[in-house]
Design a protein around this motif. Structure first.
Motif: not given
Length: 450
Positions: A401-415
């Motif tokens: 869920s955290r990955a989904l919340d962040n995927i539009d706002f951070v780089t893929l390495d953070c996801v």
């Protein structure tokens, strides 16, 4: 994984006198030890030989069977002695095995070796313990389904999905000229959303898994002398509680269980709730409130002819799932009473019975079942029984869920960091990764010989 060079031995049947006792060896020396003790050649695997088993103190007439690695429970060479079930006899067999080079097995070490040798996943081994200790048909069926591997297959499928996500991210980061990060993010988002929905179903199943494993806790609550103990005795189909005309006979909680439609119901008959100066009765009333707090269902019991304490009981159990049981229906006009209750107590589950009537007790059992067990309940599906699995699934769900919340706002390495955390949580369910302490704790809960 540890290297199991030692050969272990233990009694595999319950300690005590019985018709048959089994002593189990596992490890590379199993066959040689057994050969020194038995008067026949036993090299043919999975063949039961009848003969003399020799120790220093006795020649025991019994069976020996050899399972050649990897076709055994542990995946190692295994030999089982099946002898008369006296404790002195099986102990003598074990003693002789130890003298010939075996080592006493630790609790759960046979099953631990099965896990280490790839015969069982970690969650299947845990489910095996639930299967052995099952106290209801529902727990037996649910744990057997988990042992059969469908749950492991499902978890491994989730892990493969996360691997796919990580692989796509790595390709995009390593070769940005060939892969568009936005398109990759959309693909990963769709995969993670589908994965979360599947994990949610498993997490939801724990609501019933907990009830299957622990039983459904039902608490009888009411004023003294309304018939709680009579109902308790009726549900148990035996006299477990004292029944008299004297109010306040039950001063402490009385607990017992029954099985109905494969489910186990744990019933607690509690002290009557009322104002009292009696020190013992006051303690009993306090324990009643504690039992209410941990119950899955409260049975609020009332005398049909006296509903003076109705509001007090409703208030005491307001935040609990409850069934109102109006007892002593043989003393009133039941039809008229039920009509009045329907008008007075809307949206409340209730039943009117006489604890003296076995048909009424059966109706009560059915009503309890209907309220606590959903019609959608399906024992054939994967149902989570184990709290460790539940917590790890929750952890995976939160990280996805955290990955989904962040995927539009951070780089893929953070996801990818959140996806890796979810991957680790799911891997711990089936026993991948560095979880040696968890493994030791799990197998220490097994009995010797298993």
């Amino acid at each position: 994984m540890e290297n199991n060079e030692k050969t272990i031995v233990a009694i595999a049947t319950p300690i005590g006198s019985a018709g048959v006792g089994i002593v189990r060896l596992s490890g590379e020396k199993s066959l040689s030890i057994a050969t020194k003790m038995f008067n026949k050649n036993i090299e043919q695997p999975r063949y039961m030989y009848l003969g003399k088993i020799k120790t220093e103190k006795l020649d025991e007439h019994g069976f020996v069977v050899y399972f050649k690695a990897p076709h055994s429970y542990t995946g190692e060479d295994v030999v089982e002695f099946q002898v008369h079930g006296g404790i002195m006899i099986v102990n003598e067999i074990v003693k002789q095995c130890l003298q010939l080079g075996a080592t006493m097995a630790e609790r759960g070490e046979f099953t631990k070796r099965a896990f280490m040798n790839g015969k069982l996943s970690l969650n299947e081994a845990e489910s095996l313990m639930d299967y052995i200790n099952a106290q209801s048909n529902a727990e037996l069926i649910a744990s057997k389904n988990l042992i059969n591997g469908a749950f492991s297959t499902q978890i491994n499928g989730f892990i493969d999905n996360l691997k796919d996500c990580l692989a796509q991210i790595n390709v995009t980061l390593d070769y940005p000229e060939h892969d568009d990060e936005l398109k990759t993010a959309e693909k990963i988002k769709a995969l993670l959303e589908n994965l979360n929905r599947a994990i949610d179903k498993l997490i939801d199943s724990y609501n019933y898994g907990r009830l299957i494993k622990n039983g459904i806790n039902v608490c009888l609550v009411g004023q003294p002398n309304v018939g709680k103990s009579s109902i308790m005795n009726g549900l148990m189909n035996c006299d477990v509680a004292i029944v008299t005309d004297i109010a306040g006979t039950t001063t402490d909680a009385i607990k017992d269980s029954y099985i109905y439609k494969d489910m186990r119901f744990n019933i607690v008959d509690t002290a009557g709730i009322r104002e009292s100066e009696n020190a013992i009765e006051k303690i009993g009333i306090e324990r009643t409130k504690q039992n209410i707090a941990v119950s899955d269902l409260v049975l609020g019991v009332f005398d049909c002819s006296d509903l003076a304490n109705l509001d007090a009981i409703l208030s005491e159990t307001n935040d609990k799932k409850r069934l109102l049981v109006f007892n002593k229906s043989d003393l009133i006009n039941q039809h008229k009473f039920e009509e009045n209750i329907k008008k007075t107590l809307k949206n409340e589950h209730f039943i009117v019975i006489s604890a003296k009537n076995s048909d009424d007790i059966l109706r009560l059992k059915e009503k309890i079942f209907e309220i606590t067990v959903s019609k959608e309940f399906n024992l054939d599906a994967s149902i989570i029984l184990n709290q460790r699995h539940y917590e790890l699934l929750n952890s995976a769900r939160q990280n996805i869920s955290r990955a989904l919340d962040n995927i539009d706002f951070v780089t893929l390495d953070c996801v990818a960091c959140d996806i890796m955390d979810a991957y680790s949580a799911l891997s711990a369910i089936v026993g991948y990764g560095d979880i040696e302490d968890i493994i030791d704790t799990i197998f220490s809960k097994f009995c010797l010989g298993k």
